[in-house]
Design an enzyme around this catalytic site. Sequence first.
Site, PDB file in Angstrom:
ATOM      1  N   LYS A   1      -7.188   2.000  -2.991  1.00 43.07           N
ATOM      2  CA  LYS A   1      -6.790   1.382  -1.718  1.00 43.07           C
ATOM      3  C   LYS A   1      -6.760   2.425  -0.590  1.00 43.07           C
ATOM      4  O   LYS A   1      -7.204   2.166   0.537  1.00 43.07           O
ATOM      5  CB  LYS A   1      -5.404   0.726  -1.896  1.00 43.07           C
ATOM      6  CG  LYS A   1      -4.770   0.192  -0.627  1.00 43.07           C
ATOM      7  CD  LYS A   1      -5.561  -0.928   0.002  1.00 43.07           C
ATOM      8  CE  LYS A   1      -4.980  -1.325   1.345  1.00 43.07           C
ATOM      9  NZ  LYS A   1      -5.876  -2.186   2.110  1.00 43.07           N
TER      10      LYS A   1
ATOM     11  N   LYS B   1      -0.108   5.363   8.425  1.00 40.99           N
ATOM     12  CA  LYS B   1       0.540   5.675   7.140  1.00 40.99           C
ATOM     13  C   LYS B   1      -0.511   5.845   6.037  1.00 40.99           C
ATOM     14  O   LYS B   1      -0.465   6.781   5.244  1.00 40.99           O
ATOM     15  CB  LYS B   1       1.520   4.535   6.815  1.00 40.99           C
ATOM     16  CG  LYS B   1       2.225   4.567   5.477  1.00 40.99           C
ATOM     17  CD  LYS B   1       1.718   3.539   4.483  1.00 40.99           C
ATOM     18  CE  LYS B   1       1.683   2.102   4.907  1.00 40.99           C
ATOM     19  NZ  LYS B   1       1.106   1.184   3.915  1.00 40.99           N
TER      20      LYS B   1
ATOM     21  N   THR C   1       0.862  -1.193   0.000  1.00 42.31           N
ATOM     22  CA  THR C   1       0.000   0.000   0.000  1.00 42.31           C
ATOM     23  C   THR C   1       0.895   1.239   0.000  1.00 42.31           C
ATOM     24  O   THR C   1       1.574   1.530   0.991  1.00 42.31           O
ATOM     25  CB  THR C   1      -0.910   0.035   1.240  1.00 42.31           C
ATOM     26  OG1 THR C   1      -1.676  -1.165   1.289  1.00 42.31           O
ATOM     27  CG2 THR C   1      -1.839   1.235   1.176  1.00 42.31           C
TER      28      THR C   1
HETATM   29  N1  LIG Z   1      -1.422  -6.385   7.634  1.00 37.97           N
HETATM   30  C1  LIG Z   1      -2.521  -6.139   6.935  1.00 37.97           C
HETATM   31  O1  LIG Z   1      -3.640  -6.442   7.366  1.00 37.97           O
HETATM   32  C2  LIG Z   1      -2.455  -5.471   5.594  1.00 37.97           C
HETATM   33  C3  LIG Z   1      -1.343  -4.757   5.178  1.00 37.97           C
HETATM   34  N2  LIG Z   1      -1.353  -4.151   3.954  1.00 37.97           N
HETATM   35  C4  LIG Z   1      -0.187  -3.409   3.476  1.00 37.97           C
HETATM   36  O2  LIG Z   1       0.761  -4.381   3.081  1.00 37.97           O
HETATM   37  C5  LIG Z   1       2.081  -3.944   3.356  1.00 37.97           C
HETATM   38  C6  LIG Z   1       2.773  -4.914   4.286  1.00 37.97           C
HETATM   39  O3  LIG Z   1       2.003  -5.023   5.456  1.00 37.97           O
HETATM   40  P1  LIG Z   1       2.381  -6.068   6.619  1.00 37.97           P
HETATM   41  O4  LIG Z   1       2.820  -7.354   6.049  1.00 37.97           O
HETATM   42  O5  LIG Z   1       1.262  -6.034   7.570  1.00 37.97           O
HETATM   43  O6  LIG Z   1       3.618  -5.300   7.243  1.00 37.97           O
HETATM   44  P2  LIG Z   1       4.869  -5.815   8.065  1.00 37.97           P
HETATM   45  O7  LIG Z   1       5.321  -4.587   8.779  1.00 37.97           O
HETATM   46  O8  LIG Z   1       4.560  -7.051   8.799  1.00 37.97           O
HETATM   47  O9  LIG Z   1       5.913  -6.201   6.921  1.00 37.97           O
HETATM   48  C7  LIG Z   1       6.585  -5.223   6.206  1.00 37.97           C
HETATM   49  C8  LIG Z   1       7.561  -5.855   5.239  1.00 37.97           C
HETATM   50  O10 LIG Z   1       8.351  -4.794   4.642  1.00 37.97           O
HETATM   51  C9  LIG Z   1       9.731  -5.101   4.843  1.00 37.97           C
HETATM   52  N3  LIG Z   1      10.490  -3.854   4.954  1.00 37.97           N
HETATM   53  C10 LIG Z   1      10.228  -2.812   5.761  1.00 37.97           C
HETATM   54  N4  LIG Z   1      11.129  -1.828   5.563  1.00 37.97           N
HETATM   55  C11 LIG Z   1      12.005  -2.288   4.629  1.00 37.97           C
HETATM   56  C12 LIG Z   1      13.137  -1.742   3.994  1.00 37.97           C
HETATM   57  N5  LIG Z   1      13.579  -0.499   4.286  1.00 37.97           N
HETATM   58  N6  LIG Z   1      13.773  -2.486   3.070  1.00 37.97           N
HETATM   59  C13 LIG Z   1      13.332  -3.722   2.766  1.00 37.97           C
HETATM   60  N7  LIG Z   1      12.251  -4.298   3.327  1.00 37.97           N
HETATM   61  C14 LIG Z   1      11.593  -3.591   4.239  1.00 37.97           C
HETATM   62  C15 LIG Z   1       9.773  -5.924   6.103  1.00 37.97           C
HETATM   63  O11 LIG Z   1      11.000  -6.628   6.177  1.00 37.97           O
HETATM   64  P3  LIG Z   1      11.536  -7.201   7.577  1.00 37.97           P
HETATM   65  O12 LIG Z   1      10.831  -8.508   7.762  1.00 37.97           O
HETATM   66  O13 LIG Z   1      12.991  -7.308   7.381  1.00 37.97           O
HETATM   67  O14 LIG Z   1      11.162  -6.184   8.631  1.00 37.97           O
HETATM   68  C16 LIG Z   1       8.556  -6.815   5.882  1.00 37.97           C
HETATM   69  O15 LIG Z   1       8.855  -7.850   4.980  1.00 37.97           O
HETATM   70  C17 LIG Z   1       1.930  -2.526   3.925  1.00 37.97           C
HETATM   71  O16 LIG Z   1       2.033  -1.612   2.868  1.00 37.97           O
HETATM   72  C18 LIG Z   1       0.518  -2.532   4.484  1.00 37.97           C
HETATM   73  O17 LIG Z   1      -0.042  -1.235   4.543  1.00 37.97           O
HETATM   74  C19 LIG Z   1      -2.411  -4.275   3.091  1.00 37.97           C
HETATM   75  C20 LIG Z   1      -3.512  -4.984   3.453  1.00 37.97           C
HETATM   76  C21 LIG Z   1      -3.640  -5.591   4.738  1.00 37.97           C
HETATM   77  O1  LIG Z   2      -4.594  -2.431   4.542  1.00 34.17           O
HETATM   78  C1  LIG Z   2      -5.139  -3.195   5.354  1.00 34.17           C
HETATM   79  C2  LIG Z   2      -6.499  -3.593   5.192  1.00 34.17           C
HETATM   80  C3  LIG Z   2      -7.003  -4.499   6.246  1.00 34.17           C
HETATM   81  C4  LIG Z   2      -8.368  -5.002   5.849  1.00 34.17           C
HETATM   82  O2  LIG Z   2      -8.823  -4.768   4.734  1.00 34.17           O
HETATM   83  O3  LIG Z   2      -8.960  -5.688   6.712  1.00 34.17           O
END
Ligand SMILES: NC(=O)C1=CN([C@@H]2O[C@H](COP(=O)(O)OP(=O)(O)OC[C@H]3O[C@@H](n4cnc5c(N)ncnc54)[C@H](OP(=O)(O)O)[C@@H]3O)[C@@H](O)[C@H]2O)C=CC1
Ligand SMILES: O=CCCC(=O)O
Length: 284
Positions: free
Chosen positions: A160, A228, A85
């Site tokens: 989104k 964010k 996102t």
């Molecule tokens: N969780 C949710 O319910 C949802 C999340 N999203 C979106 O999806 C994305 C991921 O979310 P989520 O999985 O929850 O987040 P997490 O914080 O669990 O994971 C983030 C990921 O990004 C990586 N990362 C962060 N900073 C860096 C960097 N500087 N360089 C390389 N890799 C990096 C992390 O690596 P490392 O493991 O090394 O920290 C990890 O793999 C976000 O944009 C979020 O807004 C969308 C829908 C639903």
């Molecule tokens: O970006 C996160 C969305 C979480 C949701 O749709 O439940």
Amino acid sequence: MGSPMAHNLLKAGVDLTVWNRTKTKCDPLISLGAKYKPSPEEVAASCDVTFAMLADPQSAVDVACGKHGAANGIGPGKGYVDVSTVDGDTSKLISAQINSTGALFLEAPVSGSKKPAEDGQLIFLTAGDKALYETVGSLLDIMGKSKFYLGDVGNGAAMKLVVNMIMGSMMASFSEGLLLCEKVGLDPDVLVKVVSQGAINAPMYSTKGPSMIQSLYPTAFPLKHQQKDLRLALGLAESVSQSTPIAAAANELYKVAKSHGLSDQDFSAVIEALKSKIQHSENQ
Ligand SMILES: NC(=O)C1=CN([C@@H]2O[C@H](COP(=O)(O)OP(=O)(O)OC[C@H]3O[C@@H](n4cnc5c(N)ncnc54)[C@H](OP(=O)(O)O)[C@@H]3O)[C@@H](O)[C@H]2O)C=CC1
Ligand SMILES: O=CCCC(=O)O
């Protein structure tokens, strides 16, 4: 989010190569048969299609365009699908870099959280190269229950952000309701039941309400990411002079929650920002 999505691809028999900044998080996938490469560049060089799921705009740009980023390994005949996102400008920057190598780009942020990701029930909001959308359709169908193609790069990101702007405000409003209920001597568990039967029913209220009442916030969607997304949505609104006072107020609450160390808790922890102890310390 990346892990369960990758897991579903593996379960479906897709030939999968993974990379993550913290390598240990790849280990469960590797033990299930995924290959590993030590950089995004090498993943992109060895695969037809590369999916990226990153935390925020900065990390999405770093992984796509930075040193050893995917753009260094990608080229004609390959595709890059960014499911993070981010805002439209970030997505356009990544798209331009990927397209300049001769590869195709699709933005495909997802609606749906940890459980839908595990269950292959995400909703993809895609935009960009239509040919790549068609190529990866069967992969999106493994990870999701539906997919929308919205045209030019930036439209998927914008959709989104609008969805998550609404969600962030809904959660803040629900939090106010739970606390008000308790303050006037009503049982908030009953509120959750009442809401679940009426016109304002939403799955997140019945899923998260009972734990919120117990001040428990097991992380599905980290609060820092919700803040964010509100920040990026407010930027989107400003770019078209659209007034969004409700989202702006909600954003302030998430910022308060972050400043109290709740960034990595579920976004439902925003309720803590409304509790009198935190409000009191904010007013000092
Ligand atoms: N969780 C949710 O319910 C949802 C999340 N999203 C979106 O999806 C994305 C991921 O979310 P989520 O999985 O929850 O987040 P997490 O914080 O669990 O994971 C983030 C990921 O990004 C990586 N990362 C962060 N900073 C860096 C960097 N500087 N360089 C390389 N890799 C990096 C992390 O690596 P490392 O493991 O090394 O920290 C990890 O793999 C976000 O944009 C979020 O807004 C969308 C829908 C639903
Ligand atoms: O970006 C996160 C969305 C979480 C949701 O749709 O439940």
